[in-house]
Design a protein around this motif. Structure first.
Motif, short mmCIF file in Angstrom:
data_model
loop_
_atom_site.label_atom_id
_atom_site.label_comp_id
_atom_site.label_asym_id
_atom_site.label_seq_id
_atom_site.Cartn_x
_atom_site.Cartn_y
_atom_site.Cartn_z
N SER A 180 0.84 -1.20 0.00
CA SER A 180 0.00 0.00 0.00
C SER A 180 0.87 1.25 0.00
O SER A 180 1.91 1.28 0.66
CB SER A 180 -0.90 0.03 1.25
OG SER A 180 -1.71 -1.12 1.33
N GLY A 181 0.42 2.28 -0.72
CA GLY A 181 1.07 3.59 -0.67
C GLY A 181 2.27 3.72 -1.57
O GLY A 181 2.65 2.81 -2.31
N GLU A 182 2.87 4.90 -1.50
CA GLU A 182 4.06 5.23 -2.28
C GLU A 182 5.09 5.89 -1.38
O GLU A 182 4.74 6.58 -0.43
CB GLU A 182 3.71 6.17 -3.44
CG GLU A 182 2.79 5.56 -4.48
CD GLU A 182 3.42 4.40 -5.23
OE1 GLU A 182 4.67 4.34 -5.29
OE2 GLU A 182 2.67 3.56 -5.76
N GLY A 183 6.36 5.71 -1.69
CA GLY A 183 7.42 6.32 -0.90
C GLY A 183 8.51 5.31 -0.61
O GLY A 183 8.59 4.25 -1.25
N PRO A 184 9.35 5.59 0.39
CA PRO A 184 10.42 4.66 0.74
C PRO A 184 9.83 3.30 1.15
O PRO A 184 8.81 3.24 1.83
CB PRO A 184 11.11 5.34 1.93
CG PRO A 184 10.75 6.78 1.81
CD PRO A 184 9.38 6.82 1.21
N LEU B 223 -8.83 -9.08 7.24
CA LEU B 223 -9.53 -8.44 8.35
C LEU B 223 -8.89 -7.11 8.72
O LEU B 223 -9.57 -6.16 9.09
CB LEU B 223 -9.54 -9.36 9.57
CG LEU B 223 -10.75 -10.30 9.69
CD1 LEU B 223 -10.62 -11.15 10.94
CD2 LEU B 223 -12.04 -9.50 9.74
N GLU B 224 -7.58 -7.04 8.62
CA GLU B 224 -6.88 -5.80 8.94
C GLU B 224 -7.36 -4.67 8.04
O GLU B 224 -7.51 -3.53 8.47
CB GLU B 224 -5.38 -5.99 8.79
CG GLU B 224 -4.56 -4.80 9.21
CD GLU B 224 -3.09 -5.10 9.17
OE1 GLU B 224 -2.39 -4.77 10.14
OE2 GLU B 224 -2.62 -5.68 8.17
N VAL C 8 -2.78 1.52 8.48
CA VAL C 8 -2.24 1.26 7.15
C VAL C 8 -2.30 2.52 6.30
O VAL C 8 -1.34 2.89 5.63
CB VAL C 8 -3.00 0.10 6.47
CG1 VAL C 8 -2.54 -0.06 5.01
CG2 VAL C 8 -2.79 -1.20 7.23
N SER C 9 -3.44 3.22 6.34
CA SER C 9 -3.60 4.45 5.56
C SER C 9 -2.61 5.51 6.00
O SER C 9 -2.01 6.20 5.18
CB SER C 9 -5.03 4.98 5.71
OG SER C 9 -5.97 4.08 5.19
#
Length: 393
Positions: free
Chosen positions: A138-142, A157-158, A168-169
């Motif tokens: 998930s996401g972008e970056g390092p 479930l998480e 997570v977000s």
């Protein structure tokens, strides 16, 4: 649509918030609260409306609502004392009192981070002994890889539960986050496999390879520190930095020759297979005595579903007798240790031993009794900020 108020712009198409032209990282429920207030600017939004729209009508603790409101105020540059943007109407609800204008969203004028995809995509790779391991990015970056507590994570479930989806977000605003379920639990192949931290470290390497992570940072939680430290010692060329939350050097049976019987193991044996049993609730309370209650129930729901009692008992027995003392001096990357001051599961002295044994390691003490901070805890925001800043350099 772009909603402009005070010095903020909320874009409900891109799911972004900016203040003074700068991106503001907000968790999904905080964003939803601001959006609800903006759409009802000048009108009272009751607590019942907030619960219905943001939490789907579920039972929500007052501390969780208060934490969400405080985070929303902070995000728009307001305070509970000033209330220049969000005003509290005593015993009734909230009102957004700043003037709001709305217009169709144009091309993005500033670079703003995106929340994770609306749908989670779970992929699979194989361990060296041929078992299927589920993982998600998930996401972008390092790049950041997470070592969760063995047998206590479930990607599906998480993603579905509010507390974990918020974390997570939040992390995915800053990093490309790689999560995986250990073999025997969650969405990975459900087999009864002996707990071996060197094998789990090699499983993590297989997941990283499949996700295209060559060099990366890592964060471990609770017993996840055991395979994480094994990985750090054996694969120093791959790990750029390591954060350890709620970790320990030695399992409880190694800490004292006169250790009492493991009460938590008894709770697993008696009640793990029965949802909401008094034994399972007692187990969750031992780990999260400060609550909030709703978040503790979410943790319990996920962990009970993540693995059967037999796997949990193997995991518990392995962690009780584990020791990573011999590995500490071999860790070469920067290490940050975050630990609750009043943690009754793994006492603060264990974190101090970690910090003393790992060259150059730093320790941050968190003001909570929860084994790992939960959303709604007073230290939640500072904990998340400290963790993200360290992991992304």
């Amino acid at each position: 649509m772009e909603h402009r108020f005070a010095d903020c712009t909320l874009d409900d198409a891109r799911l972004t918030l900016t203040r003074g032209g700068n991106a503001v990282a907000v968790e999904p429920k905080v964003f939803d609260l601001i959006h609800l207030l903006v759409r009802n600017a000048g009108n009272l939004v009751t607590r019942e409306q907030m619960v219905d729209e943001i939490w789907g009508g579920r039972i929500v603790s007052e501390s969780a609502i208060s934490a969400c409101i405080a985070a929303a105020r902070k995000a728009v540059g307001d305070t509970g004392k000033a209330q220049a943007v969000i005003r509290t109407v005593a015993r009734r609800g909230l009102m957004l009192v700043a003037e709001v204008s709305a217009e169709a969203a144009g091309p993005a004028s500033v670079a703003v981070p995106a929340f994770p995809e609306a749908e989670q995509r779970i992929r699979y790779c194989r361990s060296e002994d041929g078992h299927a391991i589920a993982y998600a990015v998930s996401g972008e970056g390092p790049p950041v890889l997470r070592f969760g507590p063995t047998s206590l994570q479930d990607l599906e479930l998480e993603w579905a539960l509010g507390l974990h989806r918020s974390w997570v977000s939040s992390m995915a605003l800053h990093a490309r986050l790689l999560r995986f379920d250990t073999v025997g639990s969650g969405q990975s192949e459900r087999i009864l496999r002996d707990v071996d931290y060197e094998v789990e470290a090699r499983d993590a390497a297989a997941v990283a390879d499949a996700a295209g992570f060559n060099r990366f940072a890592a964060v471990s939680y609770s017993g996840g520190c055991l395979p994480a430290l094994t990985f750090a010692a054996h694969s120093p060329e791959r790990l750029t930095r390591l954060a350890i939350v709620g970790g320990f050097v030695e399992g409880r049976s190694r800490r004292s020759a006169e250790s009492a019987p493991d009460a938590l193991r008894g709770l697993i044996a008696e009640g793990w297979a029965r949802p909401e049993s008094v034994f399972a609730r007692a187990f969750a309370t031992a780990y999260f005595p400060d609550g909030p209650a709703e978040e503790t129930r979410e943790v319990l729901r996920m962990t009970q579903s993540a693995a059967p009692p037999e796997m949990m008992l193997r995991t518990r027995d392995a962690s009780n007798t584990a020791s990573v003392a011999h590995l500490l001096g071999q860790v070469r990357c920067p290490v940050l240790i975050l630990h609750a001051r009043d943690d009754a599961v793994h006492p603060l002295s264990q974190a101090q031993q970690l910090a003393a044994g790992i060259p150059g390691a730093e320790l941050v003490v968190l003001e909570t009794a929860n084994h790992v901070p939960l959303h709604g805890s007073p230290c939640w925001e500072s904990y998340n900020r400290t963790l993200a800043e360290f992991l992304t350099g």
